[in-house]
Design a protein around this motif. Structure first.
Motif, mmCIF file in Angstrom:
data_model
loop_
_atom_site.group_PDB
_atom_site.id
_atom_site.type_symbol
_atom_site.label_atom_id
_atom_site.label_comp_id
_atom_site.label_asym_id
_atom_site.label_seq_id
_atom_site.Cartn_x
_atom_site.Cartn_y
_atom_site.Cartn_z
ATOM 1 N N GLU A 131 -11.001 -34.780 7.898
ATOM 2 C CA GLU A 131 -11.721 -35.693 9.004
ATOM 3 C C GLU A 131 -11.530 -35.388 10.403
ATOM 4 N N PRO A 132 -12.360 -35.104 11.226
ATOM 5 C CA PRO A 132 -12.303 -34.538 12.518
ATOM 6 C C PRO A 132 -11.095 -35.347 13.274
ATOM 7 N N GLU A 133 -10.754 -36.457 13.208
ATOM 8 C CA GLU A 133 -9.809 -36.989 14.025
ATOM 9 C C GLU A 133 -8.465 -36.525 13.660
ATOM 10 N N ARG A 134 -8.189 -36.582 12.206
ATOM 11 C CA ARG A 134 -7.052 -35.736 11.724
ATOM 12 C C ARG A 134 -6.722 -34.249 11.982
ATOM 13 N N ASP A 135 -8.007 -33.795 11.754
ATOM 14 C CA ASP A 135 -8.004 -32.141 11.978
ATOM 15 C C ASP A 135 -7.829 -31.986 13.562
ATOM 16 N N THR A 136 -8.255 -32.711 14.447
ATOM 17 C CA THR A 136 -7.828 -32.471 15.828
ATOM 18 C C THR A 136 -6.339 -32.693 16.108
ATOM 19 N N ILE A 137 -5.819 -33.547 15.509
ATOM 20 C CA ILE A 137 -4.349 -34.016 15.924
ATOM 21 C C ILE A 137 -3.602 -32.713 15.139
ATOM 22 N N PHE A 138 -4.038 -32.334 13.894
ATOM 23 C CA PHE A 138 -3.070 -31.151 13.668
ATOM 24 C C PHE A 138 -3.274 -29.843 14.552
ATOM 25 N N LEU A 139 -4.535 -29.760 14.870
ATOM 26 C CA LEU A 139 -4.929 -28.614 15.987
ATOM 27 C C LEU A 139 -3.892 -28.695 17.068
ATOM 28 N N VAL A 140 -3.743 -29.853 17.647
ATOM 29 C CA VAL A 140 -3.110 -29.938 18.901
ATOM 30 C C VAL A 140 -1.587 -29.539 18.563
ATOM 31 N N LYS A 141 -1.042 -30.206 17.546
ATOM 32 C CA LYS A 141 0.360 -29.913 16.998
ATOM 33 C C LYS A 141 0.557 -28.474 16.899
ATOM 34 N N LEU A 142 -0.480 -27.784 16.358
ATOM 35 C CA LEU A 142 -0.399 -26.192 16.114
ATOM 36 C C LEU A 142 -0.292 -25.578 17.304
ATOM 37 N N GLU A 143 -1.056 -25.820 18.430
ATOM 38 C CA GLU A 143 -1.218 -25.265 19.530
ATOM 39 C C GLU A 143 0.040 -25.595 20.339
ATOM 40 N N ASN A 144 0.749 -26.757 20.545
ATOM 41 C CA ASN A 144 1.981 -26.902 20.996
ATOM 42 C C ASN A 144 3.036 -25.937 20.409
ATOM 43 N N ILE A 145 2.893 -25.827 19.086
ATOM 44 C CA ILE A 145 4.007 -24.997 18.354
ATOM 45 C C ILE A 145 3.794 -23.259 18.757
ATOM 46 N N LEU A 146 2.410 -23.086 18.884
ATOM 47 C CA LEU A 146 2.181 -21.579 19.332
ATOM 48 C C LEU A 146 2.609 -21.498 20.819
#
Length: 469
Positions: free
Chosen positions: A350-365
């Motif tokens: 789902e777009p909202e869920r996927d976007t939240i995951f992407l933000v977390k991933l960017e923060n980690i990297l």
């Protein structure tokens, strides 16, 4: 992922001639002292029906530029203007390259064979129209790596060492010289439209819009041709910007004359891959303000789209063009999710869920505790395999939270099936590797490192594609 090359029969084209001679100048190629073939892209040669050329035929067509049967009778230097680091320059145009031939692949898609380092043209100004061998080697390495990572890019088709000694301010001189032939969908740039707007050539602008819609997007023109073309270019450009970010790539010179209407990356000068997810990382020593830094590339591409829209106001109302520009941020965000998920080898939900995951991933990297290539290699398919030098970081609380989210996603079938994913180290293309490859060539004419790296890059590309990502 960009399409893989498929063998096809030879299908010459001359579509560019329909634009008329207001768009180009016939030119003569330089004569070269020697011709030592250093790179031949056999897979893409077969995709345009040229795989059967013998060594002598290859040199005849791609060094001496004897016309290919049925295509352009003479090389054409294309005319364009553009913004360079946000400063408008009306004195551009193909200054050390030209369009040599047009072909169609098995799907009927128009492709250009263009050059770099083929000699002076009316737009060379004070340049010699030549290319250093190091520049050619770097372009091959960049295009091969980007193609493997799923970025729409020009393909390095041929690289020949030509024997001249070139004087350069930014490289040790005299420098070895080279001639590059590249294959790409289009050499029409945003700067091509800017030139027509600058000269107030409305009829030529309509002709160019019709050409681009027909040849690149297989659409008919009409009264709404300009806004429809802008919308298509914006979508392609958003995917390119997203692909750069997912690949960790920094082009270095995203001027409006270096952005094509088909959203293909091309013309590799000071490029680099950033080791870490560092928004401030720059590729060009002369980009002191960081205008084209890693994290600002989407903004730069968006800015260039605005310049295209301004140019198109010559033939279309501004209000009809605004929507395509305003859609870019959303297009980019959606494309970035798709590109990152493809590199990880996991399915979107789902777009909202996927976007939240992407933000977390960017923060980690963004913590810069794990390299980009290492992270995507270690977590292909959303699961860890074996040991990694980054394991201490992976045990951190923040990373554990991301891992829980990542495990909730389904892997793309076969995402990590290829044996590449069982190796100890990811394939990368960092500046120290590129310089080491060049040193071996420059010091001892040793091309083994170059050839080995290309083989490894192509193996990674096979692994990326094997999962359908």
């Amino acid at each position: 992922m960009p399409r893989r090359p498929q063998p096809s029969s030879y299908a010459p084209a001359t579509a560019i001639l329909a634009l008329g001679d207001a768009f180009y100048d016939p030119v003569q190629p330089a004569r070269f002292r020697q011709a030592i073939l250093r790179f031949r892209n056999q897979a893409w040669a077969e995709a345009v029906g040229l795989g059967g050329l013998d060594a002598a035929g290859w040199i005849q067509h791609f060094v001496r530029f004897a016309p290919l049967p049925g295509t352009l009778p003479q090389p054409l230097a294309l005319r364009y203007h553009g913004h360079q680091f946000r400063v408008y320059n009306p004195e551009l145009g193909d200054g050390r390259g030209f369009l040599f031939a047009q072909l169609r692949d098995g799907d009927g898609r128009l492709l250009d064979l263009g050059t770099k380092g083929s000699g002076r043209t009316p737009y060379s100004r004070f340049g010699d129209g030549r290319l250093t061998l190091k520049g050619g080697v770097r372009e091959v390495l960049a295009s091969e790596m980007l193609e493997a990572l799923g970025v729409e890019t020009s393909k390095s088709f041929s690289l020949v060492e030509t024997g001249e000694a070139l004087e350069r301010n930014d490289e040790p001189s005299p420098a070895r010289s080279a001639l590059l032939v590249r294959l790409q969908h289009s050499h029409i740039r945003i700067g091509t439209f800017q030139r027509l707007a600058f000269l107030q050539q409305a009829e030529e602008m309509r002709t160019l819009v019709d050409y681009c819609l027909r040849e690149y997007y297989r659409e008919q023109s009409g009264e709404d041709g300009a806004p429809r073309l802008l919308a298509l270019v914006a979508d392609a450009a958003a995917r390119l910007a997203a692909a750069y970010v997912a690949a960790g790539f920094v082009h270095g010179v995203l001027n409006s004359d270096n952005v094509t209407v088909t959203g293909e990356s091309f013309d590799y000068g000071p490029w680099r891959f950033t080791p870490y997810w560092d928004g401030d990382f720059t590729a060009a020593y002369f980009d002191q303000a960081g205008l084209y830094a890693f994290g600002r590339q989407p903004e730069a591409i968006h800015w260039n789209l605005v310049q295209l829209a301004k140019a198109l106001t010559l033939i279309a109302p501004a209000e009809d063009l605004t929507q395509a520009i305003e859609r870019f941020p959303a297009l980019f965000q959606s494309a970035l999710v798709a590109a990152v998920f493809a590199r990880l080898g996991i399915r979107q939900t789902e777009p909202e869920r996927d976007t939240i995951f992407l933000v977390k991933l960017e923060n980690i990297l963004g913590r810069k505790e794990v390299a980009i290539d290492r992270f995507f290699f270690d977590w292909r398919g959303g699961r860890r395999r074996g040991r990694s030098p980054a394991d201490p970081f992976y045990r951190s609380e923040a990373m554990q939270d991301l891992i829980r989210d990542m495990r909730a996603y389904d892997a793309v079938p076969g995402a990590a099936r290829h044996s590449y994913w069982e190796e100890d180290e990811p394939c990368s293309m960092l500046i120290n590797e590129v310089e080491a490859i060049w040193r071996r060539i420059d010091d001892a004419d040793d091309w083994s490192g170059f050839e080995t790296k290309i083989a490894k890059v192509r193996r990674m590309g096979e692994a990326m594609r094997s999962g359908g990502a």
